[in-house]
Design a protein around this motif. Structure first.
Motif, PDB file in Angstrom:
ATOM      1  N   SER A 166       0.825  -1.205   0.000  1.00  0.00           N
ATOM      2  CA  SER A 166       0.000   0.000   0.000  1.00  0.00           C
ATOM      3  C   SER A 166       0.861   1.258   0.000  1.00  0.00           C
ATOM      4  N   PHE A 188      -5.083  -6.278  -6.057  1.00  0.00           N
ATOM      5  CA  PHE A 188      -5.211  -6.029  -4.616  1.00  0.00           C
ATOM      6  C   PHE A 188      -5.772  -7.322  -4.025  1.00  0.00           C
ATOM      7  N   ASP A 219      -8.445  -4.876   1.837  1.00  0.00           N
ATOM      8  CA  ASP A 219      -7.696  -3.639   1.559  1.00  0.00           C
ATOM      9  C   ASP A 219      -8.593  -2.438   1.811  1.00  0.00           C
ATOM     10  N   TYR A 241      -9.673  -6.352  -7.549  1.00  0.00           N
ATOM     11  CA  TYR A 241      -9.807  -6.401  -6.091  1.00  0.00           C
ATOM     12  C   TYR A 241     -10.395  -7.751  -5.718  1.00  0.00           C
TER      13      TYR A 241
END
Length: 523
Positions: free
Chosen positions: A272, A290, A294, A317
């Motif tokens: 990150s 990701f 998150d 994601y």
């Protein structure tokens, strides 16, 4: 943890073994790797395909070794950087209680024929001493250790990018760990996997001793109960992760790592903070993944992701509840960068009250996560629910054999995302809802989970799984699901090949019927 220690002790008694015997085997059973200064010619790192052909062994747990707890803090430690380049130095800060000898072994996580890790380094035998838990800052509740440097490592130049775990083992057999990432800022890998270190630290309650520990969620009341009113507003990376040192929901990241390396994708790794600082340049990759939970994002992180998509880089994601809290990233008090995150979780009274210092939900700032992801967090799932397939004829589901309305068991769990009313629909994209899964939140509210995908005219793809159990279905021996594996490969293969959709986008997808998003917190 108590049960594990009891089992270990009983095994020693039953087998006539001694702790000394176990420790002698552990400490003398491996030849330390050469330090970089001992190597006359610097070798480039192997490809990940070559790396995963090397012999591996599980990194955690090792049978017969008890794990640390925060009540006694037998051995714990942290590193001075969340990510590092090969050739740079990494400092370890370790406490041992009572004082005694210990070693640090370093393991790279990957596939390795199913072993899941490879041991890449063993330190010399070191001497450790106890260290204090510092008092929480009176203003913001932050606990920041200032333990002295215990050992340093010049990271070998032939270590490939990856997620590494440093495991601390005392001569008495106690064991704890801490993670770090070796990155590669120059290589143009197809995919860059971003580890959610800001979310790991947000949940870190160290020390989890029912007295002193604080996270961005809770502190402890006088009677030892967790109390959100006593939570910290700022947390530091200069401290161990709670108990044995494994971050919150780390297993979901580990499942993603094993799946991606098992599947042979060309990947590198970052954190990150690397996205926040610009060390991670999305334009060097076809896609950014990701991989886990998150949740905590700075303005710089979100801006980098949005610019990546605008420039044609795809993002995927694999979790839920992504980009939920806005955070501030700051240096430690001594000036070392990216060592603290702040999130007060105080919503502004109205949009006119929003400032650069406001650290609340992104949607409270008038910037809902759905405006970028296509879906957003809508609840904690009560148990495990089936994912109900939508748009079964979409390329995402190709080869999976699913039909409209099919149910994939136990895939919706932990936290879930869905389509929320009141958020402006995405424009100039081909958007598709891939699931519409009814569930009830832990508070009993009816909701609908949705996985979502959209494609832009410049070839970028944005995928949001909408459940925290997605990576479990990719790799867990118990929950692995071939249909989800195939669908995920469809997604990643399309990203890697950069298949460009028709230039003329279609009308945005019609949202699934869903109650308004409840104003519930996240856990």
């Amino acid at each position: 943890m108590v049960r594990m220690r009891r089992r270990w002790a009983l095994a020693l008694l039953a087998g006539g073994a001694s702790a000394a015997a176990i420790n002698a085997e552990y400490f003398s059973g491996r030849t330390p790797a050469p330090r970089p200064s001992d190597v006359s010619v610097r070798q480039p790192p192997p490809t990940l395909a070559e790396e995963n052909l090397l012999p591996g062994e599980p990194w955690w747990p090792k049978e017969g070794l008890p794990t640390t707890d925060d009540d006694h803090r037998q051995i714990q430690g942290y590193v001075n950087k969340t990510s590092i380049l090969p050739g740079d130095s990494l400092d370890f800060h370790v406490a041992v209680n009572p004082a005694g000898r210990y070693r640090i072994t370093i393991h790279r996580l990957g596939w390795y024929g199913g072993a899941g890790a490879r041991t890449v380094y063993t330190s010399p035998e070191l001497e450790g001493v106890p260290q204090e838990v510092p008092a929480a800052d009176a203003a913001d509740g932050m606990i920041a250790c200032r333990w002295p440097r215990s050992w340093g490592l010049d990271v070998p130049t032939d270590w490939p990018s990856g997620v590494y775990q440093a495991v601390f083992t005392s001569v008495a057999g106690w064991r704890a760990c801490t993670p770090f990432i070796v990155r590669d800022d120059q290589r143009r890998s197809d995919l860059c996997v971003v580890l959610p270190v800001t979310t790991w630290q947000a949940y870190n309650q160290w020390p989890k001793d029912r007295r002193q520990g604080k996270s961005l969620y809770n502190g402890y009341s006088a009677d030892g109960r967790t109390d959100p009113e006593l939570r910290a507003a700022r947390v530091s990376f200069d401290r161990p992760y709670a108990n044995e040192g494994i971050p919150s929901r780390f297993l979901e990241d580990q499942h993603a790592i094993q799946f991606l390396e098992r599947s042979g994708y060309d990947i590198s790794y970052a954190t990150s903070f690397d996205l926040h600082s610009g060390r991670l340049d999305p334009t060097r990759h076809r896609g950014i993944v990701f991989c886990g939970h998150d949740e905590y994002w700075s303005t710089e992180m979100r801006g980098a992701a949005e610019r990546a998509v605008a420039g044609g880089t795809s993002v995927a994601y694999f979790g839920a509840n992504s980009i939920y809290w806005r955070i501030l990233v700051d240096a430690a008090d001594d000036g070392r960068p990216e060592r603290t995150i702040t999130c007060t979780k105080i919503a502004p009274t109205d949009l006119s009250a929003v400032t650069d210092e406001t650290t609340s939900r992104w949607r409270d700032r008038g910037e809902p996560e759905q405006a970028f992801l296509g879906v957003q967090y809508n609840g904690v799932v009560d148990g495990r629910k089936s994912l109900v397939v939508r748009a079964a004829d979409h390329w995402f589901w190709a080869g999976t054999g699913v039909a409209e309305g099919d149910r994939i068991p136990s895939l919706v769990g932990g936290e879930a995302d869905g389509r929320s009313r009141g958020v402006k629909p995405l424009r100039d994209v081909r958007a598709t809802i891939l699931s519409a899964s009814p569930y009830r939140t832990s508070q009993g509210r009816p909701q609908i989970q949705s996985s979502h995908i959209y494609e832009t005219a410049n070839g970028a793809i944005v995928f949001a799984a909408g459940t925290l159990r997605w990576t479990t279905a990719l790799n867990s021996p118990t929950w692995r699901n071939e249909r989800i594996e195939r669908a995920t490969r469809n997604l990643l293969d399309r990203i890697v090949e950069r298949t460009v959709p028709p230039a003329q986008p279609t009308t945005p997808a019609t949202p699934a019927t869903s109650p308004a998003t409840p104003a519930v917190g996240t856990v």
